[in-house]
Design an enzyme around this catalytic site. Structure first.
Site, PDB file in Angstrom:
ATOM      1  N   HIS A 205       0.823  -1.019   0.279  1.00  0.00           N
ATOM      2  CA  HIS A 205       0.112  -0.415   0.034  1.00  0.00           C
ATOM      3  C   HIS A 205       1.007   1.541  -0.200  1.00  0.00           C
ATOM      4  CE1 HIS A 205       0.570  -0.299   4.467  1.00  0.00           C
ATOM      5  NE2 HIS A 205       0.278   1.304   4.166  1.00  0.00           N
TER       6      HIS A 205
HETATM    7  C1  UD1 Z   1      -2.305   5.805   5.213  1.00  0.00           C
HETATM    8  C2  UD1 Z   1      -1.167   6.675   6.148  1.00  0.00           C
HETATM    9  C3  UD1 Z   1       0.223   5.322   5.898  1.00  0.00           C
HETATM   10  C4  UD1 Z   1      -0.323   4.104   6.265  1.00  0.00           C
HETATM   11  C5  UD1 Z   1      -1.688   3.328   5.628  1.00  0.00           C
HETATM   12  C6  UD1 Z   1      -2.033   2.215   6.369  1.00  0.00           C
HETATM   13  C7  UD1 Z   1      -0.794   8.715   6.060  1.00  0.00           C
HETATM   14  C8  UD1 Z   1       0.755   9.702   4.940  1.00  0.00           C
HETATM   15  N1  UD1 Z   1      -0.245   7.462   5.041  1.00  0.00           N
HETATM   16  O1  UD1 Z   1      -2.151   5.496   3.751  1.00  0.00           O
HETATM   17  O2  UD1 Z   1       1.309   5.825   6.485  1.00  0.00           O
HETATM   18  O3  UD1 Z   1       0.647   2.736   6.551  1.00  0.00           O
HETATM   19  O4  UD1 Z   1      -2.451   4.681   6.079  1.00  0.00           O
HETATM   20  O5  UD1 Z   1      -2.976   1.773   6.350  1.00  0.00           O
HETATM   21  O6  UD1 Z   1      -1.683   8.907   6.686  1.00  0.00           O
HETATM   22  N2  UD1 Z   1      -9.078   4.446   1.467  1.00  0.00           N
HETATM   23  C9  UD1 Z   1     -10.251   4.005   0.961  1.00  0.00           C
HETATM   24  N3  UD1 Z   1     -10.997   3.582   1.811  1.00  0.00           N
HETATM   25  C10 UD1 Z   1     -10.008   4.048   3.311  1.00  0.00           C
HETATM   26  C11 UD1 Z   1      -9.490   4.530   3.438  1.00  0.00           C
HETATM   27  C12 UD1 Z   1      -8.548   4.515   2.279  1.00  0.00           C
HETATM   28  O7  UD1 Z   1     -10.901   3.382  -0.399  1.00  0.00           O
HETATM   29  O8  UD1 Z   1     -11.428   2.988   4.117  1.00  0.00           O
HETATM   30  C13 UD1 Z   1      -8.191   4.999  -0.549  1.00  0.00           C
HETATM   31  C14 UD1 Z   1      -9.016   6.111  -0.798  1.00  0.00           C
HETATM   32  O9  UD1 Z   1      -8.661   5.920  -2.179  1.00  0.00           O
HETATM   33  C15 UD1 Z   1      -7.640   7.166  -0.306  1.00  0.00           C
HETATM   34  C16 UD1 Z   1      -6.518   6.252  -0.609  1.00  0.00           C
HETATM   35  O10 UD1 Z   1      -6.858   4.981  -0.242  1.00  0.00           O
HETATM   36  O11 UD1 Z   1      -7.653   8.214  -0.952  1.00  0.00           O
HETATM   37  C17 UD1 Z   1      -5.216   6.472   0.798  1.00  0.00           C
HETATM   38  O12 UD1 Z   1      -5.615   6.591   2.496  1.00  0.00           O
HETATM   39  P1  UD1 Z   1      -5.491   7.438   2.645  1.00  0.00           P
HETATM   40  O13 UD1 Z   1      -5.377   7.492   4.251  1.00  0.00           O
HETATM   41  O14 UD1 Z   1      -4.622   9.114   2.368  1.00  0.00           O
HETATM   42  O15 UD1 Z   1      -3.457   6.593   2.831  1.00  0.00           O
HETATM   43  P2  UD1 Z   1      -2.971   5.822   2.736  1.00  0.00           P
HETATM   44  O16 UD1 Z   1      -2.701   5.026   2.010  1.00  0.00           O
HETATM   45  O17 UD1 Z   1      -3.968   4.279   3.377  1.00  0.00           O
HETATM   46  N1  UDP Z   2      -3.668  -5.107   8.996  1.00  0.00           N
HETATM   47  C1  UDP Z   2      -4.773  -5.587   8.852  1.00  0.00           C
HETATM   48  N2  UDP Z   2      -5.271  -6.594   7.699  1.00  0.00           N
HETATM   49  C2  UDP Z   2      -4.603  -6.480   6.798  1.00  0.00           C
HETATM   50  C3  UDP Z   2      -3.708  -5.981   6.438  1.00  0.00           C
HETATM   51  C4  UDP Z   2      -2.512  -5.388   7.698  1.00  0.00           C
HETATM   52  O1  UDP Z   2      -5.827  -6.157  10.657  1.00  0.00           O
HETATM   53  O2  UDP Z   2      -5.595  -7.055   5.556  1.00  0.00           O
HETATM   54  C5  UDP Z   2      -3.531  -4.729  10.362  1.00  0.00           C
HETATM   55  C6  UDP Z   2      -1.772  -5.438  10.503  1.00  0.00           C
HETATM   56  O3  UDP Z   2      -1.689  -6.515  11.498  1.00  0.00           O
HETATM   57  C7  UDP Z   2      -0.553  -4.632  10.652  1.00  0.00           C
HETATM   58  C8  UDP Z   2      -1.705  -3.156  10.659  1.00  0.00           C
HETATM   59  O4  UDP Z   2      -2.772  -3.928   9.656  1.00  0.00           O
HETATM   60  O5  UDP Z   2      -0.487  -4.910  12.201  1.00  0.00           O
HETATM   61  C9  UDP Z   2      -0.415  -2.782   9.960  1.00  0.00           C
HETATM   62  O6  UDP Z   2      -1.270  -1.635   8.381  1.00  0.00           O
HETATM   63  P1  UDP Z   2      -0.761  -0.641   7.929  1.00  0.00           P
HETATM   64  O7  UDP Z   2       0.841  -2.151   6.616  1.00  0.00           O
HETATM   65  O8  UDP Z   2      -1.806  -0.491   6.794  1.00  0.00           O
HETATM   66  O9  UDP Z   2      -0.244   0.215   8.046  1.00  0.00           O
HETATM   67  P2  UDP Z   2       1.125   0.553   8.402  1.00  0.00           P
HETATM   68  O10 UDP Z   2       1.922  -0.420   9.271  1.00  0.00           O
HETATM   69  O11 UDP Z   2       2.375   0.397   7.307  1.00  0.00           O
HETATM   70  O12 UDP Z   2       1.222   1.925   8.582  1.00  0.00           O
END
Ligand code: UD1
Ligand code: UDP
Length: 361
Positions: free
Chosen positions: A206
């Site tokens: 992601h």
């Molecule tokens: C965010 C965090 C990242 C973290 C990740 C965990 C920042 C800069 N990034 O990244 O550090 O590792 O969360 O998962 O804060 N979207 C959906 N549904 C949701 C959420 C997101 O469809 O419930 C889609 C949307 O298109 C959105 C994209 O995912 O634009 C990115 O979501 P966003 O929260 O901006 O960043 P993450 O990539 O999730």
């Molecule tokens: N995780 C989850 N379901 C998924 C993928 C990840 O519950 O389908 C959990 C995972 O166990 C970990 C956390 O989400 O605890 C990690 O989140 P993510 O990879 O989105 O973010 P990051 O750690 O890179 O910020």
């Protein structure tokens, strides 16, 4: 003491997991106002964690949703500030490195409130990574910095931050230890035909650098597709959108067992049963280590350097050939050192917060 109140900010999937062991203990000693920024909002990215982990319903959901970094952070700043105005907390507690983290820390700084940061002192050294900006700025605003390892203490000292730093260990270790026994097996999660232990590779992708660059994303898909075992990929919605946008969806779904994101218990079950994991997640690299699952990291650098030094995690970037060969390595893994504490990180975090607030309460 019971009058002191902490405003805790969460918003993204990993923060619900980090907050759950801390929140539970915090509430035994002082009052907590839980704020969900709404950064993540799909059921499978948010509600499922509250339900499974019995996290109390947030007192506020700010509903900021998705936007570019500046707009999303700006919406959070405005709305968190309104909550601070209404609640008058004694401290703001933030987790990790997302935009929700930075927004909470900045509001506190502007309101002259103390900030406590769980997962302080981590750096990738890559300033192009949005999370790196969030980490550095949040630590600069923080009064209490809870770090997972001695290395993080040194990192902060190199940046001139020496006050308020406590090595607590990793709250995610506390979290995983408390749920591991409840996690179902992979075959129960995936249903018939499912997979048995060590019959599949788990993959999560992601990171912005991987999803937003079509060449990198194509290369990651190619590398994963060359796995000698089936690859189960619970896909972050960002990655599903990116695969569709870059015309890679058909290729990915033909080669990989793509599923919706799963809840924490299912994810822990899948990770525990996997032969190895390929990921660009921060949290998953550590969880793999805790669960004795070999990790291939789809990035050039990591904040969790100790897992690489221990020989349990290999950095391969997005290079298809490097991913292919890492998925085939069969050399014995070295003996595992103990990293990131012994499962009592949340307790230490809460103790420090309580002693910090006691004179003021
Ligand atoms: C965010 C965090 C990242 C973290 C990740 C965990 C920042 C800069 N990034 O990244 O550090 O590792 O969360 O998962 O804060 N979207 C959906 N549904 C949701 C959420 C997101 O469809 O419930 C889609 C949307 O298109 C959105 C994209 O995912 O634009 C990115 O979501 P966003 O929260 O901006 O960043 P993450 O990539 O999730
Ligand atoms: N995780 C989850 N379901 C998924 C993928 C990840 O519950 O389908 C959990 C995972 O166990 C970990 C956390 O989400 O605890 C990690 O989140 P993510 O990879 O989105 O973010 P990051 O750690 O890179 O910020």
């Amino acid at each position: 003491m019971s009058d002191a109140s902490v405003l805790s900010i969460v918003g993204a999937r990993p923060q619900f997991i980090k907050a759950f062991p801390v929140s539970r203990l915090l509430r035994e000693q002082l009052s907590e106002v839980l704020v969900h920024t709404g950064q993540h909002y799909d059921f499978g990215m948010s509600d499922v964690f509250f339900e499974e982990l019995d996290i109390p319903e947030p007192d506020y959901n700010l509903g900021v949703g998705s936007a570019n970094h500046a707009n999303q952070t700006a919406a959070m700043l405005r709305r968190i500030d309104e909550v601070v105005e209404a609640e008058r907390p004694d401290m703001i507690l933030v987790y990790g490195d997302t935009n929700s983290t930075l927004a909470g820390a900045l509001v506190a700084a502007k309101r002259d409130l103390p900030v406590a940061h769980v997962e302080a002192g981590l750096r990738s050294g890559n300033w192009a990574m949005p999370e790196e900006v969030n980490r550095v700025l949040t630590d600069r605003c923080s009064d209490l910095l809870f770090v997972p390892s001695d290395r993080a203490v040194e990192t902060l000292a190199d940046e001139g931050i020496t006050e308020g730093v406590t090595v607590t260990g990793d709250v995610m270790y506390d979290a995983i230890t408390s749920v591991r026994d409840r996690a179902p097996s992979a075959s129960a999660i995936l249903g018939d035909p499912g997979y048995g232990d060590d019959e599949y590779v788990l993959a999560t992708v992601h990171r912005q650098a991987n999803t937003d660059d079509p060449a990198r994303l194509a290369s990651v898909v190619e590398g994963l597709s060359s796995s000698p075992r089936p690859v189960v990929a619970p896909l972050h919605p960002r990655t599903e959108e990116a695969l569709k946008r870059h015309d890679l969806w058909e290729r990915a779904t033909a080669a990989l067992d793509v599923i919706e994101p799963v809840g924490y218990l299912d994810f822990v079950g899948l990770l525990d049963g996997a032969e190895r994991v390929a990921t660009d997640s921060g949290g998953v690299q550590k969880e793999a280590f805790y669960l004795d699952t070999r990790c291939v990291t789809l990035r050039e650098e990591t904040e969790w350097v100790e897992t690489v030094e221990a020989g349990w995690n290999e950095l391969v970037g997005a290079d298809a050939a490097a991913i292919r060969s890492a998925l085939r390595r069969t050399d014995e893994l070295p003996e595992k050192p103990s990293l990131y504490g012994g499962g009592r990180a949340a307790e230490r975090v809460v103790d420090e917060i309580v002693s910090y607030l006691r004179p003021r309460a």
